[in-house]
Enzyme design. Structure first.
Site, short mmCIF file in Angstrom:
data_model
loop_
_atom_site.label_atom_id
_atom_site.label_comp_id
_atom_site.label_asym_id
_atom_site.label_seq_id
_atom_site.Cartn_x
_atom_site.Cartn_y
_atom_site.Cartn_z
CB SER A 21 -0.97 -0.04 1.18
OG SER A 21 -1.96 0.96 1.07
CG ASP A 80 -6.50 -2.63 -4.18
OD1 ASP A 80 -7.14 -1.73 -3.59
OD2 ASP A 80 -5.26 -2.62 -4.29
#
Length: 312
Positions: free
Chosen positions: A167, A255
């Site tokens: 991330s 995602d």
């Protein structure tokens, strides 16, 4: 609680709230895990160190079976949107206790400063300082900000330095690899490989990170078109300059960042960068699933692939 009577200015529940008086209330905290010189299952050793006045780290040492064999070095940057996360948390420790034995790498998990108390570029500055600190161990007698770490000197192979992160950590990996390619590291150390899991990028199309970026870096030159968050922005460095020989990028089907992550991979392929590139696109999973729950079958499979990427 006193905060119940105060007026909220920014609400990033369930992670944190910022009140108009400047108070920051951190709502989500993964339990603290102390270091251990012998993990009961993996037999990994961990210890906490101070790299500088701003930067600390937790170092992982795999079980040593041959004291004369040098091991790859992994510099790992945790996720959390630049405003949450900790190298001392249960989440990070569970993940790295799965990854480190597979990679068989001396691993430095970097605790960089967090927004909003320390807005960006603080996290980037700390991440670069930590990488240079690691590289400085390759030079005998070099002056570094902090003490030399014997685990790096005794067991680290400075010809096999890798970067990794999930991330926001994946975003940091990209930016550190670009900076290493442009500026170089102490002792001429090169970054061999970099893995980016669901890296935090965004562009002019809203993908959920715009609000976060404005929060963690309100003074960012170019705003959302800063090359730090948007690798496709006008004026962004050519991806061909990225300073590593091989890359591993992981995407997840559910995602919200999957689209821009796939664009990033295609841009790398077209940039003229001549390194090796591996993409893993996992069906049915969401953002950084392997870090949030490393015990699942798909997480175990991905962690094994990342480990092999580092180890090889």
């Amino acid at each position: 609680m006193a905060s119940e009577s105060k007026e909220v200015e920014i609400d990033f529940s369930p992670y944190l709230k910022v009140y108009k008086d400047g108070t920051v209330e951190r709502l989500f905290r993964s339990p603290y895990v102390p270091p251990s010189l012998d993990h009961p299952i993996t037999h990994i050793s961990t210890k906490d160190i101070k790299i500088s006045s701003n930067v600390s780290a937790r170092i992982y040492l795999p079980k040593i079976t041959d004291p004369n064999k040098k091991l790859p070095i992994l510099v790992y940057y945790h996720g959390g949107g630049f405003f949450t996360g900790s190298v001392y948390s249960l989440i990070d420790n569970q993940y790295l206790n799965q990854l480190v034995p597979r990679a068989n790498a001396v691993t430095i998990s970097v605790q960089y400063r967090l927004a909003p108390e320390h807005p960006l570029p603080a996290a980037y500055e700390d991440s670069w300082a930590a990488l240079q600190w690691v590289a400085s161990h390759s030079v005998k007698g070099s002056e570094i900000d902090g003490e030399k770490e014997p685990w790096l000197i005794d067991y680290g192979d400075f010809g096999k330095v890798c970067l990794g992160g999930c991330s926001a950590g994946g975003n940091i990996v990209h930016n550190m690899a670009m900076k290493a390619g442009e500026e170089g590291l102490i002792g001429g150390v090169k970054v061999l490989g970099a893995f980016l899991s669901c890296p935090g990028f965004c562009d002019s199309e809203e993908n959920g990170l715009h609000k976060v970026w404005r929060f963690v870096y309100p003074s960012a030159p170019g705003g959302i078109n800063s090359p730090l968050i948007n690798p496709f922005a006008d004026g962004a460095p050519n991806l061909a300059k990225i300073g590593c020989q091989k890359m591993f990028v992981c995407c997840a089907e559910k995602d919200v960042l999957r689209g821009i992550n796939l664009r990033y991979v295609e841009a790398l392929k077209k940039s003229g960068w001549n390194g090796e590139l591996e993409l893993v696109d996992v069906e049915g999973e969401d953002h950084c699933f392997e870090a949030f729950d490393a015990s699942t079958e798909k997480a175990q499979s991905l962690i094994s692939k990342i480990g092999a990427f580092i180890k090889d």
